[in-house]
Design a protein around this motif. Structure first.
Motif, PDB file in Angstrom:
ATOM      1  N   ILE A   1      -0.989 -10.082 -10.573  1.00 38.97           N
ATOM      2  CA  ILE A   1      -2.164  -9.263 -10.257  1.00 38.97           C
ATOM      3  C   ILE A   1      -3.027  -9.923  -9.166  1.00 38.97           C
ATOM      4  CG2 ILE A   1      -3.588 -10.190 -12.152  1.00 38.97           C
ATOM      5  CD1 ILE A   1      -4.643  -7.249 -12.482  1.00 38.97           C
ATOM      6  N   ASP A   2      -3.122 -11.278  -9.204  1.00 35.26           N
ATOM      7  CA  ASP A   2      -3.983 -11.913  -8.195  1.00 35.26           C
ATOM      8  C   ASP A   2      -3.266 -12.185  -6.871  1.00 35.26           C
ATOM      9  OD1 ASP A   2      -2.461 -13.987  -9.075  1.00 35.26           O
ATOM     10  OD2 ASP A   2      -4.110 -15.342  -9.589  1.00 35.26           O
ATOM     11  N   ASP A   3      -2.057 -11.626  -6.723  1.00 36.45           N
ATOM     12  CA  ASP A   3      -1.365 -11.656  -5.417  1.00 36.45           C
ATOM     13  C   ASP A   3      -1.499 -10.313  -4.698  1.00 36.45           C
ATOM     14  OD1 ASP A   3      -0.350 -14.218  -6.022  1.00 36.45           O
ATOM     15  OD2 ASP A   3       1.394 -13.364  -7.027  1.00 36.45           O
ATOM     16  N   LEU A   4      -2.061  -9.323  -5.368  1.00 43.73           N
ATOM     17  CA  LEU A   4      -2.133  -7.969  -4.794  1.00 43.73           C
ATOM     18  C   LEU A   4      -3.419  -7.785  -3.996  1.00 43.73           C
ATOM     19  CD1 LEU A   4      -0.966  -5.892  -7.881  1.00 43.73           C
ATOM     20  CD2 LEU A   4       0.266  -6.093  -5.720  1.00 43.73           C
ATOM     21  N   PRO A   5      -3.423  -6.887  -3.012  1.00 42.18           N
ATOM     22  CA  PRO A   5      -4.682  -6.558  -2.334  1.00 42.18           C
ATOM     23  C   PRO A   5      -5.729  -6.114  -3.362  1.00 42.18           C
ATOM     24  CG  PRO A   5      -2.828  -5.553  -1.180  1.00 42.18           C
ATOM     25  CD  PRO A   5      -2.280  -6.120  -2.451  1.00 42.18           C
TER      26      PRO A   5
ATOM     27  N   GLU B   1      -1.716  -4.594 -15.904  1.00 53.15           N
ATOM     28  CA  GLU B   1      -2.072  -5.473 -17.022  1.00 53.15           C
ATOM     29  C   GLU B   1      -2.092  -6.921 -16.580  1.00 53.15           C
ATOM     30  OE1 GLU B   1       0.285  -4.850 -20.531  1.00 53.15           O
ATOM     31  OE2 GLU B   1       0.187  -2.674 -20.264  1.00 53.15           O
ATOM     32  N   GLU B   2      -3.049  -7.665 -17.141  1.00 54.55           N
ATOM     33  CA  GLU B   2      -3.142  -9.111 -16.866  1.00 54.55           C
ATOM     34  C   GLU B   2      -1.816  -9.774 -17.239  1.00 54.55           C
ATOM     35  OE1 GLU B   2      -4.868 -11.799 -15.020  1.00 54.55           O
ATOM     36  OE2 GLU B   2      -6.300 -10.243 -15.555  1.00 54.55           O
ATOM     37  N   GLY B   3      -1.284 -10.601 -16.339  1.00 52.24           N
ATOM     38  CA  GLY B   3      -0.044 -11.316 -16.660  1.00 52.24           C
ATOM     39  C   GLY B   3       1.224 -10.560 -16.278  1.00 52.24           C
ATOM     40  N   ALA B   4       1.071  -9.274 -15.924  1.00 47.26           N
ATOM     41  CA  ALA B   4       2.264  -8.479 -15.564  1.00 47.26           C
ATOM     42  C   ALA B   4       2.798  -8.921 -14.202  1.00 47.26           C
ATOM     43  CB  ALA B   4       1.896  -7.000 -15.516  1.00 47.26           C
ATOM     44  N   SER B   5       4.113  -8.731 -14.007  1.00 44.04           N
ATOM     45  CA  SER B   5       4.728  -9.010 -12.699  1.00 44.04           C
ATOM     46  C   SER B   5       5.097  -7.691 -12.043  1.00 44.04           C
ATOM     47  CB  SER B   5       5.995  -9.838 -12.871  1.00 44.04           C
ATOM     48  OG  SER B   5       5.644 -11.172 -13.122  1.00 44.04           O
ATOM     49  N   ILE B   6       4.876  -7.598 -10.749  1.00 43.05           N
ATOM     50  CA  ILE B   6       5.191  -6.384  -9.999  1.00 43.05           C
ATOM     51  C   ILE B   6       6.424  -6.668  -9.146  1.00 43.05           C
ATOM     52  CG2 ILE B   6       4.287  -4.667  -8.358  1.00 43.05           C
ATOM     53  CD1 ILE B   6       2.321  -4.835 -10.553  1.00 43.05           C
ATOM     54  N   SER B   7       7.458  -5.840  -9.304  1.00 42.20           N
ATOM     55  CA  SER B   7       8.665  -6.006  -8.481  1.00 42.20           C
ATOM     56  C   SER B   7       8.773  -4.851  -7.505  1.00 42.20           C
ATOM     57  CB  SER B   7       9.906  -6.019  -9.378  1.00 42.20           C
ATOM     58  OG  SER B   7       9.897  -7.206 -10.136  1.00 42.20           O
TER      59      SER B   7
ATOM     60  N   ALA C   1       4.359   3.842  -7.084  1.00 41.28           N
ATOM     61  CA  ALA C   1       5.310   2.835  -7.575  1.00 41.28           C
ATOM     62  C   ALA C   1       4.604   1.655  -8.250  1.00 41.28           C
ATOM     63  CB  ALA C   1       6.170   2.329  -6.418  1.00 41.28           C
ATOM     64  N   ILE C   2       3.288   1.570  -8.110  1.00 39.95           N
ATOM     65  CA  ILE C   2       2.536   0.523  -8.812  1.00 39.95           C
ATOM     66  C   ILE C   2       1.648   1.222  -9.837  1.00 39.95           C
ATOM     67  CG2 ILE C   2       0.850  -1.350  -8.555  1.00 39.95           C
ATOM     68  CD1 ILE C   2       1.846  -1.712  -5.672  1.00 39.95           C
ATOM     69  N   GLN C   3       1.928   0.984 -11.107  1.00 39.51           N
ATOM     70  CA  GLN C   3       1.182   1.669 -12.172  1.00 39.51           C
ATOM     71  C   GLN C   3      -0.193   1.030 -12.349  1.00 39.51           C
ATOM     72  OE1 GLN C   3       2.244   4.558 -13.510  1.00 39.51           O
ATOM     73  NE2 GLN C   3       3.898   4.228 -12.033  1.00 39.51           N
TER      74      GLN C   3
ATOM     75  N   TYR D   1       0.836  -1.213   0.000  1.00 43.82           N
ATOM     76  CA  TYR D   1       0.000   0.000   0.000  1.00 43.82           C
ATOM     77  C   TYR D   1       0.869   1.260   0.000  1.00 43.82           C
ATOM     78  CZ  TYR D   1      -4.349  -2.603   1.029  1.00 43.82           C
ATOM     79  OH  TYR D   1      -5.449  -3.428   0.985  1.00 43.82           O
ATOM     80  N   TYR D   2       1.956   1.213   0.732  1.00 42.43           N
ATOM     81  CA  TYR D   2       2.862   2.370   0.778  1.00 42.43           C
ATOM     82  C   TYR D   2       3.412   2.661  -0.616  1.00 42.43           C
ATOM     83  CZ  TYR D   2       7.003   5.180   1.682  1.00 42.43           C
ATOM     84  OH  TYR D   2       7.954   6.181   1.650  1.00 42.43           O
ATOM     85  N   HIS D   3       3.899   1.616  -1.296  1.00 47.76           N
ATOM     86  CA  HIS D   3       4.428   1.800  -2.661  1.00 47.76           C
ATOM     87  C   HIS D   3       3.329   2.331  -3.592  1.00 47.76           C
ATOM     88  CE1 HIS D   3       8.350   0.192  -1.809  1.00 47.76           C
ATOM     89  NE2 HIS D   3       7.858  -0.957  -1.376  1.00 47.76           N
ATOM     90  N   ALA D   4       2.114   1.802  -3.422  1.00 46.71           N
ATOM     91  CA  ALA D   4       0.991   2.268  -4.265  1.00 46.71           C
ATOM     92  C   ALA D   4       0.689   3.742  -3.989  1.00 46.71           C
ATOM     93  CB  ALA D   4      -0.241   1.410  -4.000  1.00 46.71           C
TER      94      ALA D   4
END
Length: 452
Positions: free
Chosen positions: A167-171, A152-158, A146-148, A139-142
């Motif tokens: 995407i389905d690991d995020l709040p 997109e479906e299939g994208a990885s967030i580092s 820092a989270i655009q 949430y802080y990064h968001a």
């Protein structure tokens, strides 16, 4: 013992937020602190059940008595902030002229504005985070862009110190912004004055979220882990009479659950509960009933009264040999029971911490908010469970449910999960026991406030 250090604790009016703060209050009392637990009118009536001999309780107005059924969530949150700000200021004023004026207000991190109110009266404030440090970091990064969005479906967030997230690991608030705009604002605002606070108290323990806690410290966050905040009898047993949270918004059917479990073999029962808020659709309920039935395991399933109409006709009769359905249960007692072999859970943070602290592997079926992130860590980081995969309709099918239950209860991986669960149970106990990481943090917190 003369209790001269006085702390006010202000809880957000949800059961999953009240219980951790209440348990923290008991730890403070055990360290010789005078505690006043503050809650608001919308939930105050349920607080009467509290063991109040060592903790004073104050109920302040949150304006719920003037709330309208038709008001939007935005309006309800604004009303809450306005009324609580006013009534908390009056309460601090009252206590400031008492024999033991408060030194500190510990407040739920959903209410960052409490820090300003406390400091207007010359006392300090510390936010208390009821979710995991990983969720807070995301949430802080968001909140800092820092989270655009949209992702997109299939994208990885580092993100620093966190494994790569899909995407389905995020709040869920970050993924369905339109649906949850008011709630997204609430969780992102937690960080509006983060560097101004001298303490950030987190309901977790160092060993569980070491990398993220270290990252937070490197950002000059004054973070202190003080958990897991579950009753002492299940951990270090150092607090007398601390056998339960002491607050139930639903009445648990204790006798029925425990008597039934007593008749079952060790690690043979699937305990299933989706918490106090989640509501499953009828199609999902149907698949879940079939999955539990087909797994051929004994099951204890919590289905709140408001949800029971979704159960298929005759389900209770057909499964009476194998299963027990109750409207609410004493979750800690159930998880601690030797008959329970796994916990099918929505992965709320309190439930996750309870399962980790009691050494019970999990079948993760997250619903919303921080639960997908907790599920990711349950499976990939702590390695204490499996996650149910959803089909293209977003439904957990009966086949997938059966497969996951069997894997945890009977499979080879299940044995490894059980061993990992026992290791986390030991680490949780060590953290709160004398000299453990959380115990030391609480000692330090109290020592800083004590009159010199």
């Amino acid at each position: 013992m003369e209790r001269t250090t006085h702390i006010l604790l202000l809880a957000y009016p949800l059961q999953g937020h009240i219980n951790p703060l209440l348990q923290f209050s008991k730890r403070l009392v055990s360290k010789g602190v005078r505690v006043t637990f503050v809650t608001t009118t919308s939930i105050g009536n349920s607080m009467q059940a509290l063991p109040s001999h060592s903790i004073s309780i104050e109920i302040i107005s949150d304006g719920s008595e003037n709330g309208k059924d038709s008001e939007s969530l935005d309006a309800a949150l604004e009303r809450y902030k306005l009324h609580v700000s006013q009534s908390l200021a009056k309460l601090i004023e009252k206590h400031n002229s008492s024999q033991y004026p408060p030194k500190m207000v510990v407040y739920d991190s959903f209410m960052p504005w409490v820090l300003d109110i406390a400091r207007q009266f010359g006392i300090d404030g510390a936010p208390f985070f009821t979710q995991s440090c990983v969720t807070n970091a995301i949430y802080y990064h968001a909140s800092h862009g820092a989270i655009q969005m949209p992702i997109e479906e299939g994208a990885s967030i580092s993100l620093p110190s966190i494994p790569s997230l899909k995407i389905d690991d995020l709040p869920s608030f970050l993924c369905d912004k339109g649906l949850y705009q008011a709630l997204l604002k609430l969780v992102l605002n937690q960080f509006s004055n983060i560097l101004e606070a001298n303490w950030l108290l987190c309901n977790t323990f160092n060993e569980l979220e070491n990398e993220v806690v270290n990252w937070m410290t490197s950002q000059q966050w004054r973070v202190k882990t003080i958990g897991p905040t579950i009753p002492s009898i299940y951990l270090d047993k150092r607090l007398e009479d601390d056998k339960e949270y002491g607050l139930h918004l639903f009445k648990p059917d204790v006798d029925a659950c425990i008597k039934w479990l007593d008749t079952k073999e060790t690690h043979s029962v699937v305990y299933t509960s989706f918490g106090s808020l989640a509501s499953l659709g009828e199609e999902q309920m149907d698949e879940l009933t079939r999955g539990l039935k087909n797994s051929n395991c004994h099951f204890l399933w919590v289905v709140r009264e408001t949800e029971q109409k979704k159960l298929p006709l005759n389900f209770l009769e057909e499964t009476s040999e194998k299963g027990l359905v109750v409207s609410w249960c004493p979750q800690l007692e159930v998880l601690a029971h030797k008959a329970v072999g796994c916990f099918m859970t929505h992965c709320g943070w309190n439930s996750t911490l309870e399962a980790l602290s009691l050494g019970v592997p999990m079948v993760a079926m997250p619903q919303w908010t921080d639960q997908p992130t907790n599920a990711k860590f349950i499976v990939d980081v702590w390695k204490v469970g499996v996650r149910i995969k959803l089909d293209e309709r977003g439904i957990a099918t009966k086949e997938e449910i059966e497969l996951c239950i069997r894997e945890v209860i009977e499979g080879e991986r299940g044995k490894q999960m059980k061993m990992n669960s026992i290791r986390w149970k030991e680490l949780a106990k060590e953290a709160v026991d004398k000299g453990g990481s959380s115990d030391k943090n609480i000692e330090e917190f109290v020592a800083k406030l004590a009159p010199s």
